[in-house]
Design a protein around this motif. Sequence first.
Motif, PDB file in Angstrom:
ATOM      1  N   UNK A 216     -24.093  35.870  23.707  1.00  0.00           N
ATOM      2  CA  UNK A 216     -23.626  37.139  24.254  1.00  0.00           C
ATOM      3  C   UNK A 216     -22.625  36.920  25.386  1.00  0.00           C
ATOM      4  N   UNK A 217     -22.924  35.973  26.264  1.00  0.00           N
ATOM      5  CA  UNK A 217     -22.027  35.708  27.388  1.00  0.00           C
ATOM      6  C   UNK A 217     -20.646  35.262  26.939  1.00  0.00           C
ATOM      7  N   UNK A 218     -20.604  34.399  25.932  1.00  0.00           N
ATOM      8  CA  UNK A 218     -19.323  33.916  25.426  1.00  0.00           C
ATOM      9  C   UNK A 218     -18.603  34.981  24.594  1.00  0.00           C
ATOM     10  N   UNK A 219     -19.333  36.015  24.180  1.00  0.00           N
ATOM     11  CA  UNK A 219     -18.702  37.138  23.494  1.00  0.00           C
ATOM     12  C   UNK A 219     -18.025  38.074  24.482  1.00  0.00           C
ATOM     13  N   UNK A 220     -18.685  38.341  25.610  1.00  0.00           N
ATOM     14  CA  UNK A 220     -18.150  39.290  26.579  1.00  0.00           C
ATOM     15  C   UNK A 220     -17.175  38.662  27.574  1.00  0.00           C
ATOM     16  N   UNK A 221     -17.254  37.359  27.788  1.00  0.00           N
ATOM     17  CA  UNK A 221     -16.401  36.701  28.780  1.00  0.00           C
ATOM     18  C   UNK A 221     -14.907  36.867  28.521  1.00  0.00           C
ATOM     19  N   UNK A 222     -14.429  36.795  27.264  1.00  0.00           N
ATOM     20  CA  UNK A 222     -12.976  36.890  27.046  1.00  0.00           C
ATOM     21  C   UNK A 222     -12.395  38.269  27.308  1.00  0.00           C
ATOM     22  N   UNK A 223     -13.228  39.287  27.414  1.00  0.00           N
ATOM     23  CA  UNK A 223     -12.742  40.659  27.366  1.00  0.00           C
ATOM     24  C   UNK A 223     -11.968  41.115  28.598  1.00  0.00           C
ATOM     25  N   UNK A 224     -12.439  40.752  29.796  1.00  0.00           N
ATOM     26  CA  UNK A 224     -11.846  41.280  31.023  1.00  0.00           C
ATOM     27  C   UNK A 224     -11.652  40.237  32.125  1.00  0.00           C
ATOM     28  N   UNK A 225     -12.369  39.134  32.069  1.00  0.00           N
ATOM     29  CA  UNK A 225     -12.315  38.162  33.156  1.00  0.00           C
ATOM     30  C   UNK A 225     -10.923  37.543  33.252  1.00  0.00           C
ATOM     31  N   UNK A 226     -10.353  37.615  34.445  1.00  0.00           N
ATOM     32  CA  UNK A 226      -9.013  37.095  34.657  1.00  0.00           C
ATOM     33  C   UNK A 226      -7.920  38.099  34.381  1.00  0.00           C
ATOM     34  N   UNK A 227      -8.292  39.327  34.026  1.00  0.00           N
ATOM     35  CA  UNK A 227      -7.291  40.374  33.799  1.00  0.00           C
ATOM     36  C   UNK A 227      -7.081  41.169  35.091  1.00  0.00           C
TER      37      UNK A 227
END
Length: 325
Positions: A216-227
């Motif tokens: 789950x963490x690796x699914x949600x991490x790409x979505x907003x972190x660093x934006x």
Amino acid sequence: MLRAVREQGLLERRLGWYAVRIAANLLALTATVVAVVLAGDSWWTVLLALPLAVLWARTAFFGHDAGHAQITRGKRAGRTVGLVHSNLLLGLSYAWWNDKHNRHHANPNHVDKDPDVGVGALVWTQRQAERRAGLSRWLTRHQAGLFVPMLLLEGIALKVSGFQDLRRQSPRERAVEGLLLLAHLVGYATLLLSVLPPGKALVFALVHHALFGLHLGLTFAPNHKGMEMPDPDGEGWGHLRRQVLTSRNVRGGFVTDWVLGGLNYQIEHHLFPHMPRPHLRRARPLVQAHCAAVGIPYAETSLLDSYRQALHHLHEVGAPLRAAR
């Protein structure tokens, strides 16, 4: 853009699509449970924690979609789907997740309004990092390197947060949610302890929840972190800018869509949270064209690069604390 989306029927429900996939997921879950029973008292049984964790993530995706009213039009039917997939099958509070997730969607990456970038084990801005002390300060200095290991605890943390949220809920909601959460715990413990001795059962549960949290963490991490993160002291952004500039898409095909539960189309999901999952891919070119026409950057990258960007952001947040050592 909204008119084009509606003209193509992309906001229409896909009950049949969801029914087939929910049934397939339930059958796969049942088969995995049967395999655990048949494998019996053996350390090889622990290997089945991997497919069970993957299937739990599919189950969580259906709970997520139900919370966004993507599956059914009726609130009662959607809530039933969400309660079964979240509370009963996973032991996660549907009400807690919806409250937290809806606040995130309303103000993504806003440090004062989005609970996903609030101060916790990790921090997301250097202003947050400056206030850290003691052990939390050490964690912040090394949070980029600790991010993936910490996700191994996320599966258990989600359960704990759900039980803690029962105090916030209304008496009726608390009764339903609490009973289903308890039913999950009793059923899960009974299954493992009827097949495995306590030591092996504990190992299975820990490995299972670690893999589930990691997925789950690796699914949600790409979505907003660093934006982009809206300035809490500045003027508010319009809906389009707020949702697009704070979100990142992940390129890929069928496998990426399946592994990430459609959340790789994060920009489209944030612009149209009620849009059924199978329509997000079809909405992508419409959104891309509209963003290009109005001059708003549309962020899309590979899965590995999305992790690189997210970890780089976490590393940069902790940079002042490392320099001050």
